[in-house]
Design an enzyme around this catalytic site. Structure first.
Site, PDB file in Angstrom:
ATOM      1  N   GLN A 164       0.921  -1.214  -0.221  1.00  0.00           N
ATOM      2  CA  GLN A 164       0.127  -0.069  -0.078  1.00  0.00           C
ATOM      3  C   GLN A 164       0.855   1.293   0.061  1.00  0.00           C
ATOM      4  O   GLN A 164       0.252   2.357  -0.538  1.00  0.00           O
ATOM      5  CB  GLN A 164      -0.975   0.023   1.182  1.00  0.00           C
ATOM      6  CG  GLN A 164      -1.882   1.087   1.265  1.00  0.00           C
ATOM      7  CD  GLN A 164      -3.019   1.066   2.319  1.00  0.00           C
ATOM      8  OE1 GLN A 164      -3.864   0.294   2.314  1.00  0.00           O
ATOM      9  NE2 GLN A 164      -2.766   1.566   3.493  1.00  0.00           N
ATOM     10  N   GLU A 206      -2.800   9.456  -0.860  1.00  0.00           N
ATOM     11  CA  GLU A 206      -2.091   9.839   0.265  1.00  0.00           C
ATOM     12  C   GLU A 206      -0.963  10.796  -0.651  1.00  0.00           C
ATOM     13  O   GLU A 206       0.222  11.296   0.164  1.00  0.00           O
ATOM     14  CB  GLU A 206      -1.505   8.948   1.121  1.00  0.00           C
ATOM     15  CG  GLU A 206      -2.657   7.918   1.465  1.00  0.00           C
ATOM     16  CD  GLU A 206      -2.221   7.079   2.453  1.00  0.00           C
ATOM     17  OE1 GLU A 206      -1.152   6.398   2.253  1.00  0.00           O
ATOM     18  OE2 GLU A 206      -2.835   6.770   3.661  1.00  0.00           O
ATOM     19  N   ASP A 243       4.022   0.287   4.502  1.00  0.00           N
ATOM     20  CA  ASP A 243       2.820   0.098   5.109  1.00  0.00           C
ATOM     21  C   ASP A 243       2.213  -1.377   4.117  1.00  0.00           C
ATOM     22  O   ASP A 243       1.906  -0.719   2.890  1.00  0.00           O
ATOM     23  CB  ASP A 243       1.878   0.859   4.990  1.00  0.00           C
ATOM     24  CG  ASP A 243       0.597   0.827   5.847  1.00  0.00           C
ATOM     25  OD1 ASP A 243       0.275  -0.355   6.183  1.00  0.00           O
ATOM     26  OD2 ASP A 243      -0.423   1.394   5.740  1.00  0.00           O
ATOM     27  N   ASP A 321      -1.422  -1.092  12.605  1.00  0.00           N
ATOM     28  CA  ASP A 321      -2.285  -0.085  12.503  1.00  0.00           C
ATOM     29  C   ASP A 321      -3.643  -0.926  12.667  1.00  0.00           C
ATOM     30  O   ASP A 321      -4.341  -0.590  13.724  1.00  0.00           O
ATOM     31  CB  ASP A 321      -2.171   0.354  10.998  1.00  0.00           C
ATOM     32  CG  ASP A 321      -3.239   1.106  10.565  1.00  0.00           C
ATOM     33  OD1 ASP A 321      -4.047   1.528  11.274  1.00  0.00           O
ATOM     34  OD2 ASP A 321      -3.132   1.539   9.347  1.00  0.00           O
ATOM     35  N   LYS A 346      -4.361   6.875  15.416  1.00  0.00           N
ATOM     36  CA  LYS A 346      -5.610   7.607  14.543  1.00  0.00           C
ATOM     37  C   LYS A 346      -6.666   7.844  15.371  1.00  0.00           C
ATOM     38  O   LYS A 346      -7.240   6.957  15.892  1.00  0.00           O
ATOM     39  CB  LYS A 346      -6.003   6.883  13.201  1.00  0.00           C
ATOM     40  CG  LYS A 346      -4.550   6.608  12.263  1.00  0.00           C
ATOM     41  CD  LYS A 346      -5.283   5.640  11.343  1.00  0.00           C
ATOM     42  CE  LYS A 346      -4.222   5.321  10.206  1.00  0.00           C
ATOM     43  NZ  LYS A 346      -4.733   3.989   9.527  1.00  0.00           N
ATOM     44  N   LYS A 397       3.056   9.929  10.077  1.00  0.00           N
ATOM     45  CA  LYS A 397       2.736   9.546   9.128  1.00  0.00           C
ATOM     46  C   LYS A 397       1.557  10.685   8.398  1.00  0.00           C
ATOM     47  O   LYS A 397       0.560  10.723   8.768  1.00  0.00           O
ATOM     48  CB  LYS A 397       2.145   8.416   8.964  1.00  0.00           C
ATOM     49  CG  LYS A 397       2.891   7.185   8.702  1.00  0.00           C
ATOM     50  CD  LYS A 397       2.131   5.950   8.626  1.00  0.00           C
ATOM     51  CE  LYS A 397       1.505   5.747   7.212  1.00  0.00           C
ATOM     52  NZ  LYS A 397       0.663   4.538   7.159  1.00  0.00           N
TER      53      LYS A 397
HETATM   54  P1  PGA Z   1      -6.885   4.403   6.669  1.00  0.00           P
HETATM   55  O1  PGA Z   1      -5.748   3.641   6.254  1.00  0.00           O
HETATM   56  O2  PGA Z   1      -7.233   5.562   5.969  1.00  0.00           O
HETATM   57  O3  PGA Z   1      -8.165   3.468   6.564  1.00  0.00           O
HETATM   58  O4  PGA Z   1      -6.553   4.835   8.137  1.00  0.00           O
HETATM   59  C1  PGA Z   1      -4.592   4.206   6.157  1.00  0.00           C
HETATM   60  C2  PGA Z   1      -3.488   3.425   6.488  1.00  0.00           C
HETATM   61  O5  PGA Z   1      -3.533   2.003   6.339  1.00  0.00           O
HETATM   62  O6  PGA Z   1      -2.341   3.638   6.962  1.00  0.00           O
HETATM   63 ZN    ZN Z   2      -1.794   1.570   7.716  1.00  0.00          ZN
END
Ligand code: PGA
Ligand code: ZN
Length: 426
Positions: A164, A206, A243, A321, A346, A397
């Protein structure tokens, strides 16, 4: 204390960086001071996360947040109007209790988070101090090392890259701004190299590039070239981080990880079991200066995580995560199982500032490093930049140095660094 009394709470539906609705919440205090926040949003369906309330009707293909907005403006407002905005823990506990479900599905974690974070910002504004200092107190001094996104792949990108995210980490910089300079220069060198090699210059959610590069080693090779072209030394100045988001590659039935991009390139199906995944990472770490692997295995593959931690936990950062979902209970399970050694934080995964700070504190106490993180669907809000400094997190991040939703966090950190001046650490 009248000046700290909450007079009004108001949400409106706005758009995130993907053109998908989210909430913007403003808390107004009795003396007119306000604090606002736009709520970020993740990819759908991470199983251990708090519940993001979406309307599920025709508007925006079900993604509207009008119900969550109404919840803020009626049920939640009724409960917290008149409270002292400085009582963050009390407000957050009340919101959790009033919601009453185990994953905040009644009011919606997006509604609750918006109110929780807007209260913190209003409180900081009312006290006339920066948000990071309000949250972190007197000992707030460390700027985080950024983990800067360069290449985007994975399930939600239409290229053939199975992993990813590929990130660079400016470990050799002497301060935040210097580290960010290095990453921006490398990002532009990478763009030139991709162009020279006739790869697409399209960018992902991103902000990183999304070329059709299937194998991890090809991705690392072009990153190495970009680092060197910019005049930096891989391993000394710059390390790599990935990641994998391996839950997206994992098949619960076969207990195997499927690599669609690599399969397409090789003309045969590529599956790896947990043991082979760990071997795959060991090979990568032996060949390239990789210092961090996030979600290297699926969030329920505890056996695999144990093996991964046993084999690589002493050498590099192993980040959970989806594995931890910023949830203290999940982090406790991880510590008990002795898996991973760092935690993605997060606020939206858990739903209040208080619980987020608890997850950070908890991780730190167990020797797990907290990494404050953005989400796929971001907004122009830079709350996480202040949060990273507030908790002396060490890492953030926030995506590529590209697209205003990502750059907003870096720009906020540049200003904080300037504000802290000589007193800042890195
Ligand atoms: P998310 O994923 O936007 O669903 O939090 C981003 C990531 O996997 O770091
Ligand atoms: Zn992640």
């Amino acid at each position: 204390m009248k000046e700290y009394e909450i007079l009004d709470v108001h949400a409106v539906e706005v758009l995130d960086s993907r053109g998908i609705p989210t909430l913007d919440v403003t808390v107004t205090l009795k003396d007119g001071v306000t604090g606002s926040i736009s709520v970020p949003s993740g990819l759908s369906g991470k199983r251990h996360e708090a519940y993001e309330l979406r309307d599920g009707d025709k508007r925006h293909y079900g993604n509207g947040v009008e119900q969550a907005v109404t919840n803020v403006n009626t049920r939640i407002a009724d409960k917290i109007i008149g409270m002292n905005v400085l009582e963050q823990v009390k407000i957050d506990r009340l919101l959790v209790k009033a919601d009453g479900t185990d994953n905040k599905r009644k009011y919606g974690a997006n509604a609750i988070l918006g109110v929780s974070l807007a209260c913190a910002r209003a409180a900081a504004n009312a006290m006339g101090i920066p948000l990071y200092r309000y949250i972190g107190g007197t000992n707030t001094k460390r700027l985080p090392i950024p983990m800067v996104n360069m290449l985007n792949g994975g399930k939600y990108t239409d290229n053939i890259m199975d992993i990813q995210e590929f990130m660079i980490v400016p470990v050799g910089a002497d301060c935040f701004s210097h580290g960010l300079d290095m990453c921006c220069e490398i990002f532009h060198s990478l763009k030139g190299l991709l162009k020279d090699n006739k790869f697409s210059l399209g960018i992902g959610e991103e902000g990183g590039f999304t070329p059709d590069i299937a194998s991890a080693s090809d991705a690392f090779d072009i990153l190495l070239e970009a680092v060197e072209k910019s005049g930096y030394r891989p391993g000394d100045d710059i390390c790599f981080a990935i990641d994998v988001a391996a839950s997206q590659l994992y098949d619960d039935n076969t207990e195997l990880y499927y690599f669609p991009g690599e399969s397409y390139m090789c003309g045969k199906e590529i599956y790896r079991n947990a043991e082979e995944m760990v071997q795959y990472y060991e090979d990568i770490v032996n060949r390239y200066p990789v210092c961090s692997i996030e979600d290297g295995l699926g969030d329920d593959d505890i056996k695999g995580w144990k093996l991964l931690t046993y084999r690589l936990g002493d050498r590099i950062q192993l980040v959970g995560d989806a594995l931890f979902a910023t949830n203290t209970e999940k982090i406790t399970e991880g510590i008990d199982n002795n898996i991973a050694n760092a935690v993605i934080i997060k606020p939206g995964q858990i739903g209040t500032l208080t619980e987020t700070l608890e997850a950070v504190e908890f991780s730190k106490c167990a020797g797990y490093k907290p990494i404050i993180s953005h989400r796929y669907g971001e907004t122009e809000d830079s709350f996480i930049a202040d949060l990273a400094v507030a908790v002396n997190s060490g890492h953030i991040k926030a995506g590529a140095p590209c697209r205003s939703d990502r750059v907003a966090k870096y720009n906020r950190l540049l200003k904080i660094e300037e504000e802290l001046g000589k007193d800042s650490e890195y």
